[in-house]
Design an enzyme around this catalytic site. Structure first.
Site, mmCIF file in Angstrom:
data_model
loop_
_atom_site.group_PDB
_atom_site.id
_atom_site.type_symbol
_atom_site.label_atom_id
_atom_site.label_comp_id
_atom_site.label_asym_id
_atom_site.label_seq_id
_atom_site.Cartn_x
_atom_site.Cartn_y
_atom_site.Cartn_z
ATOM 1 N N LYS A 95 -93.421 -12.096 -49.142
ATOM 2 C CA LYS A 95 -92.697 -11.447 -49.116
ATOM 3 C C LYS A 95 -92.568 -13.173 -47.927
ATOM 4 O O LYS A 95 -91.176 -13.371 -47.876
ATOM 5 C CB LYS A 95 -93.367 -10.943 -48.051
ATOM 6 C CG LYS A 95 -93.248 -9.309 -48.710
ATOM 7 C CD LYS A 95 -94.292 -8.221 -46.917
ATOM 8 C CE LYS A 95 -95.143 -8.403 -46.718
ATOM 9 N NZ LYS A 95 -96.429 -8.399 -47.669
ATOM 10 N N ARG A 124 -106.035 -18.711 -44.181
ATOM 11 C CA ARG A 124 -105.810 -17.434 -43.268
ATOM 12 C C ARG A 124 -107.725 -17.052 -42.948
ATOM 13 O O ARG A 124 -107.984 -15.910 -45.121
ATOM 14 C CB ARG A 124 -105.232 -16.316 -43.904
ATOM 15 C CG ARG A 124 -103.443 -16.310 -42.876
ATOM 16 C CD ARG A 124 -102.391 -15.564 -43.581
ATOM 17 N NE ARG A 124 -102.767 -14.336 -43.425
ATOM 18 C CZ ARG A 124 -101.545 -13.840 -43.188
ATOM 19 N NH1 ARG A 124 -100.483 -13.588 -43.649
ATOM 20 N NH2 ARG A 124 -101.787 -12.143 -43.654
ATOM 21 N N ARG A 170 -93.785 -1.790 -41.051
ATOM 22 C CA ARG A 170 -95.023 -1.097 -41.822
ATOM 23 C C ARG A 170 -95.309 0.414 -42.302
ATOM 24 O O ARG A 170 -95.367 1.127 -42.998
ATOM 25 C CB ARG A 170 -95.890 -1.484 -41.571
ATOM 26 C CG ARG A 170 -96.280 -3.350 -41.494
ATOM 27 C CD ARG A 170 -96.028 -3.803 -42.528
ATOM 28 N NE ARG A 170 -96.134 -5.080 -41.766
ATOM 29 C CZ ARG A 170 -97.327 -5.973 -42.624
ATOM 30 N NH1 ARG A 170 -97.837 -5.414 -43.524
ATOM 31 N NH2 ARG A 170 -97.793 -6.971 -42.287
ATOM 32 N N ARG A 174 -104.268 -18.566 -51.087
ATOM 33 C CA ARG A 174 -103.386 -19.433 -50.729
ATOM 34 C C ARG A 174 -103.812 -20.630 -49.430
ATOM 35 O O ARG A 174 -104.399 -20.333 -49.004
ATOM 36 C CB ARG A 174 -102.338 -17.816 -49.501
ATOM 37 C CG ARG A 174 -102.145 -18.184 -48.869
ATOM 38 C CD ARG A 174 -100.976 -16.688 -48.252
ATOM 39 N NE ARG A 174 -101.499 -16.291 -47.547
ATOM 40 C CZ ARG A 174 -101.380 -15.237 -47.174
ATOM 41 N NH1 ARG A 174 -100.269 -13.929 -47.650
ATOM 42 N NH2 ARG A 174 -102.141 -14.246 -46.451
ATOM 43 N N ARG A 189 -107.090 -4.595 -46.466
ATOM 44 C CA ARG A 189 -105.708 -5.063 -46.619
ATOM 45 C C ARG A 189 -105.056 -3.485 -47.459
ATOM 46 O O ARG A 189 -103.724 -3.628 -47.385
ATOM 47 C CB ARG A 189 -105.501 -5.965 -46.591
ATOM 48 C CG ARG A 189 -105.354 -6.480 -44.900
ATOM 49 C CD ARG A 189 -106.035 -8.034 -45.300
ATOM 50 N NE ARG A 189 -103.914 -9.173 -45.121
ATOM 51 C CZ ARG A 189 -103.928 -10.173 -45.271
ATOM 52 N NH1 ARG A 189 -104.596 -11.073 -46.661
ATOM 53 N NH2 ARG A 189 -102.848 -9.990 -46.871
HETATM 54 P P1 AP5 Z 1 -97.093 -14.589 -49.684
HETATM 55 O O1 AP5 Z 1 -95.240 -14.640 -50.131
HETATM 56 O O2 AP5 Z 1 -97.954 -15.180 -48.484
HETATM 57 O O3 AP5 Z 1 -97.501 -13.517 -49.783
HETATM 58 P P2 AP5 Z 1 -97.178 -11.736 -48.426
HETATM 59 O O4 AP5 Z 1 -96.189 -10.721 -49.493
HETATM 60 O O5 AP5 Z 1 -96.306 -12.768 -47.642
HETATM 61 O O6 AP5 Z 1 -98.487 -11.906 -47.788
HETATM 62 P P3 AP5 Z 1 -99.109 -11.014 -46.585
HETATM 63 O O7 AP5 Z 1 -100.263 -11.571 -46.674
HETATM 64 O O8 AP5 Z 1 -98.737 -12.489 -45.667
HETATM 65 O O9 AP5 Z 1 -98.472 -10.036 -46.364
HETATM 66 P P4 AP5 Z 1 -99.584 -8.784 -44.684
HETATM 67 O O10 AP5 Z 1 -98.749 -8.476 -45.478
HETATM 68 O O11 AP5 Z 1 -100.706 -8.817 -45.401
HETATM 69 O O12 AP5 Z 1 -99.778 -10.534 -43.767
HETATM 70 P P5 AP5 Z 1 -98.383 -10.584 -42.807
HETATM 71 O O13 AP5 Z 1 -99.093 -11.954 -42.014
HETATM 72 O O14 AP5 Z 1 -97.037 -9.715 -42.328
HETATM 73 O O15 AP5 Z 1 -97.644 -14.965 -50.835
HETATM 74 C C1 AP5 Z 1 -98.891 -14.731 -51.300
HETATM 75 C C2 AP5 Z 1 -99.651 -15.863 -52.150
HETATM 76 O O16 AP5 Z 1 -99.435 -15.642 -53.345
HETATM 77 C C3 AP5 Z 1 -98.929 -17.468 -51.638
HETATM 78 O O17 AP5 Z 1 -100.202 -18.086 -51.819
HETATM 79 C C4 AP5 Z 1 -98.093 -17.193 -52.506
HETATM 80 O O18 AP5 Z 1 -98.226 -19.052 -53.164
HETATM 81 C C5 AP5 Z 1 -98.388 -16.947 -54.175
HETATM 82 N N1 AP5 Z 1 -97.100 -16.563 -54.788
HETATM 83 C C6 AP5 Z 1 -96.363 -15.847 -53.980
HETATM 84 N N2 AP5 Z 1 -95.771 -15.284 -55.321
HETATM 85 C C7 AP5 Z 1 -95.539 -15.642 -55.806
HETATM 86 C C8 AP5 Z 1 -95.302 -15.236 -57.606
HETATM 87 N N3 AP5 Z 1 -94.486 -14.786 -57.881
HETATM 88 N N4 AP5 Z 1 -96.397 -15.954 -58.421
HETATM 89 C C9 AP5 Z 1 -97.359 -16.366 -58.652
HETATM 90 N N5 AP5 Z 1 -97.987 -16.678 -56.568
HETATM 91 C C10 AP5 Z 1 -97.145 -15.847 -55.566
HETATM 92 O O19 AP5 Z 1 -99.313 -9.793 -41.599
HETATM 93 C C11 AP5 Z 1 -101.230 -9.922 -40.841
HETATM 94 C C12 AP5 Z 1 -101.641 -8.839 -40.114
HETATM 95 O O20 AP5 Z 1 -100.774 -8.507 -38.802
HETATM 96 C C13 AP5 Z 1 -101.985 -6.845 -40.643
HETATM 97 O O21 AP5 Z 1 -102.958 -6.952 -41.491
HETATM 98 C C14 AP5 Z 1 -101.474 -6.620 -39.636
HETATM 99 O O22 AP5 Z 1 -103.053 -7.048 -38.883
HETATM 100 C C15 AP5 Z 1 -100.573 -7.096 -38.892
HETATM 101 N N6 AP5 Z 1 -99.275 -7.005 -38.740
HETATM 102 C C16 AP5 Z 1 -98.407 -8.244 -39.339
HETATM 103 N N7 AP5 Z 1 -97.296 -6.659 -39.220
HETATM 104 C C17 AP5 Z 1 -97.358 -6.010 -38.928
HETATM 105 C C18 AP5 Z 1 -96.757 -4.829 -38.294
HETATM 106 N N8 AP5 Z 1 -95.222 -4.348 -38.527
HETATM 107 N N9 AP5 Z 1 -97.356 -3.350 -37.878
HETATM 108 C C19 AP5 Z 1 -98.769 -3.625 -37.997
HETATM 109 N N10 AP5 Z 1 -99.508 -5.001 -37.590
HETATM 110 C C20 AP5 Z 1 -98.899 -5.871 -38.325
HETATM 111 MG MG MG Z 2 -96.404 -13.083 -45.081
#
Ligand code: AP5
Ligand code: MG
Ligand code: ZN
Length: 218
Positions: free
Chosen positions: A13, A160, A88, A127, A171
């Site tokens: 994402k 992270r 979410r 990552r 997660r």
């Molecule tokens: P990346 O692009 O970083 O993936 P992502 O989908 O953004 O993963 P996140 O870990 O950021 O998602 P998340 O939902 O767990 O965390 P968030 O920060 O939103 O890609 C991942 C890796 O893969 C990278 O190294 C990239 O280079 C590689 N990659 C990408 N695409 C690829 C491909 N096609 N092929 C190969 N490699 C690839 O949330 C964190 C925390 O915040 C949550 O746990 C929660 O506690 C809280 N939170 C956030 N939003 C909410 C909400 N709306 N409600 C409640 N709690 C929330």
């Molecule tokens: Mg992300």
């Protein structure tokens, strides 16, 4: 355009949002990034959010929704937003719909990026993120030119805290997009399902096509 990016942790994402933002100049709002900024600045919100994030749990809806609605009330969010990591669940989606409806807007695209669990574990484990500009890398799939250093700004790369194996497991158990959320956007006629299991450029190409944007580039 008001776009939501849906997908499990590590689906890509953030990476794809950075590419779309570069190409479209759309404002990129990541609730995860907002929480991490609050953790860094040791705000009250950050202290609360950290207790959930460290465990791999979602932050409670009332907190997240309040933060998000406040953010989209700012002038830079007036004409379009790409939401990354929000909503979410249906409660968050309904709150977002209501906030947009109140100003005559609506979600135009919901992009669901699907990836299998084993691949997600490998993506999260490798990552690396720039401390300065937030650019995302992967040690094998999308490596920086120099290990530990950001290509874009020269900043230091970090991993992270919630990307450790144990928290990743939680997660992945708790944070996949629920079916009723997917149905919410299917019913609204804005859902696009993307196979995220492929390389970065192939995924970008599908997303750009769904959005009607020109050619994707890194
Ligand atoms: P990346 O692009 O970083 O993936 P992502 O989908 O953004 O993963 P996140 O870990 O950021 O998602 P998340 O939902 O767990 O965390 P968030 O920060 O939103 O890609 C991942 C890796 O893969 C990278 O190294 C990239 O280079 C590689 N990659 C990408 N695409 C690829 C491909 N096609 N092929 C190969 N490699 C690839 O949330 C964190 C925390 O915040 C949550 O746990 C929660 O506690 C809280 N939170 C956030 N939003 C909410 C909400 N709306 N409600 C409640 N709690 C929330
Ligand atoms: Mg992300
Ligand atoms: Zn950087």
């Amino acid at each position: 355009m008001f776009i939501v990016l849906l997908g499990p942790p590590g689906a890509g994402k953030g990476t794809q949002a950075q590419r779309i933002a570069t190409a479209s100049k759309l404002l990129h709002i990541s609730t995860g990034d907002m929480f991490r900024e609050n953790v860094r600045e040791e705000t009250e919100l950050g202290t609360l959010a950290k207790t959930y994030m460290d465990r791999g749990d979602l932050v409670p809806d009332e907190v997240t929704i309040k933060m998000l609605v406040e953010r989209i009330g700012r002038p830079d969010a007036a004409t379009g937003v790409m939401f990354d990591g929000f909503p979410r669940n249906v409660a968050q989606a309904s709150a977002l719909d209501a906030a947009l409806r109140a100003r005559g807007d609506a979600i135009t695209h919901a992009l669901l990026i699907s990836v299998a669990d084993e691949e997600l574990v490998a993506r999260l484990g490798g990552r690396w993120i720039c401390r300065q500009c937030g650019k995302l890398f992967h040690e094998r799939n999308d490596p920086p030119k120099r290990a530990g250093v950001c290509d874009a700004c020269g900043g230091e790369l970090y991993q992270r805290a919630d990307d450790g194996a144990e928290v990743v497991r939680t997660r992945l158990e708790k944070q996949k997009p629920p079916l009723d959320l997917i149905e919410h956007y299917r019913a609204a006629g804005v859902l696009h399902e993307i196979d995220g299991q492929r390389g970065l450029d192939a995924v970008s190409a599908d997303l750009f096509a769904a959005l009607g944007l020109g050619v994707a580039s890194a």
